[in-house]
Every structure is written in structure tokens, then in C-alpha cells.
Design a protein around this motif. Structure first.
Motif, PDB file in Angstrom:
ATOM      1  N   ALA A  94       2.439   1.709  -3.388  1.00 12.63           N
ATOM      2  CA  ALA A  94       1.458   2.237  -4.346  1.00 12.63           C
ATOM      3  C   ALA A  94       1.258   3.733  -4.155  1.00 12.63           C
ATOM      4  O   ALA A  94       1.140   4.477  -5.136  1.00 12.63           O
ATOM      5  N   VAL A  95       1.254   4.195  -2.910  1.00 12.88           N
ATOM      6  CA  VAL A  95       1.101   5.631  -2.646  1.00 12.88           C
ATOM      7  C   VAL A  95       2.305   6.400  -3.170  1.00 12.88           C
ATOM      8  O   VAL A  95       2.166   7.459  -3.795  1.00 12.88           O
TER       9      VAL A  95
ATOM     10  N   ARG B  18       0.838  -1.201   0.000  1.00 15.19           N
ATOM     11  CA  ARG B  18       0.000   0.000   0.000  1.00 15.19           C
ATOM     12  C   ARG B  18       0.877   1.256   0.000  1.00 15.19           C
ATOM     13  O   ARG B  18       0.634   2.197  -0.749  1.00 15.19           O
ATOM     14  N   GLU B  19       1.929   1.259   0.821  1.00 20.14           N
ATOM     15  CA  GLU B  19       2.819   2.410   0.866  1.00 20.14           C
ATOM     16  C   GLU B  19       3.573   2.577  -0.447  1.00 20.14           C
ATOM     17  O   GLU B  19       3.776   3.703  -0.913  1.00 20.14           O
TER      18      GLU B  19
ATOM     19  N   VAL C  66       3.878   9.789 -10.015  1.00 21.15           N
ATOM     20  CA  VAL C  66       3.112  10.005 -11.243  1.00 21.15           C
ATOM     21  C   VAL C  66       2.451  11.378 -11.213  1.00 21.15           C
ATOM     22  O   VAL C  66       2.464  12.113 -12.207  1.00 21.15           O
ATOM     23  N   LEU C  67       1.901  11.755 -10.066  1.00 20.56           N
ATOM     24  CA  LEU C  67       1.260  13.059  -9.927  1.00 20.56           C
ATOM     25  C   LEU C  67       2.265  14.189 -10.104  1.00 20.56           C
ATOM     26  O   LEU C  67       1.994  15.172 -10.806  1.00 20.56           O
TER      27      LEU C  67
ATOM     28  N   VAL D 125       4.367   5.532  -5.620  1.00 21.52           N
ATOM     29  CA  VAL D 125       4.320   5.521  -7.088  1.00 21.52           C
ATOM     30  C   VAL D 125       3.276   6.519  -7.589  1.00 21.52           C
ATOM     31  O   VAL D 125       3.520   7.275  -8.541  1.00 21.52           O
ATOM     32  N   ALA D 126       2.113   6.556  -6.941  1.00 20.90           N
ATOM     33  CA  ALA D 126       1.069   7.508  -7.340  1.00 20.90           C
ATOM     34  C   ALA D 126       1.537   8.948  -7.159  1.00 20.90           C
ATOM     35  O   ALA D 126       1.259   9.812  -8.008  1.00 20.90           O
ATOM     36  N   LEU D 127       2.272   9.227  -6.087  1.00 28.75           N
ATOM     37  CA  LEU D 127       2.794  10.578  -5.890  1.00 28.75           C
ATOM     38  C   LEU D 127       3.813  10.952  -6.961  1.00 28.75           C
ATOM     39  O   LEU D 127       3.817  12.081  -7.456  1.00 28.75           O
TER      40      LEU D 127
END
Length: 114
Positions: free
Chosen positions: A8-9, A5-6, A15-16, A11-13
Motif C-alpha cells: 500500500a505504501v 502494508r508495504e 500515485v504521489l 502504491v501510494a508513492l
């Protein structure tokens, strides 16, 4: 599960931030975010570290206190417990605990403290 979960967060940051860097707003937002990250890192490095500053990787800490109930029994022998050990297993970067891997409490008597 928590690590996924961490990850994924994070990686999402990334990408953002990458998408934001391509826009006009990124010229204002990215320096402000970078300054915030630098200040947060400075605050973390100024705090008293739980471990030495060169520590990296999984580490275990044991904190001792007196049990708040009189009916606590030693996990080793079953006699009345005099000490409550709280163990914490953490992932550490530069002496700062970043991720809690495991924790728990074990009541022990004086004979089994060592």
C-alpha cells in the motif's frame, strides 16, 4: 499483513509521484528524488552483501553467539545451552535484505549445533 502494508505504501508513492509529475513543481522535485534514489541504491550496492549479488527471493540466515544467561537450555534436549542461534528469514533483492519475513532465537548445546 506486513506485506500488504508495504505494498500500500509503494502504491501510494507511485500515485504521489504520478500526480507530482503533472505539476510545475515536478520538474524540480522528480530529478532530485531520482538522484536520491540512485545514490541510495549505489550505497546499498557498495556495502558488503549478506548474500551473493545474484540472490533473489526468500532466504534464511543463521547467526550464532554465546548465550548471555547461564540458565538457557537447549531446545532439543534440555541440557545447558552453549550457543544462541539467531535465525533471520528475509526477502532478498540483489543480495540485499529488503523485507524481514521472520526471525527468532534458539539456544542449543554443542551436541545439537550441526
Amino acid at each position: 499483513m506486513r506485506f500488504r502494508r508495504e505494498l500500500a505504501v509503494v502504491v501510494a508513492l507511485f500515485v504521489l509521484v504520478g500526480a507530482l509529475a503533472r505539476t510545475g513543481a515536478g520538474r524540480f522535485v522528480l530529478p532530485v528524488v531520482s538522484l536520491g534514489v540512485a545514490v541510495a541504491l549505489g550505497v546499498l550496492l557498495l556495502k558488503q552483501p549478506a548474500y551473493s549479488r545474484t540472490t533473489f527471493g526468500p532466504r534464511t540466515r543463521i547467526l550464532e553467539s554465546t548465550p548471555n544467561t547461564s540458565d538457557a537450555v537447549c531446545v532439543e534436549c534440555g541440557s545447558p545451552a552453549t550457543t544462541l542461534r539467531h535465525y533471520v528469514r528475509e526477502w532478498v533483492v540483489l543480495g540485499v535484505p529488503v523485507v524481514l519475513l521472520d526471525d527468532g532465537k534458539n539456544p542449543v548445546c554443542d551436541d545439537h549445533r550441526d
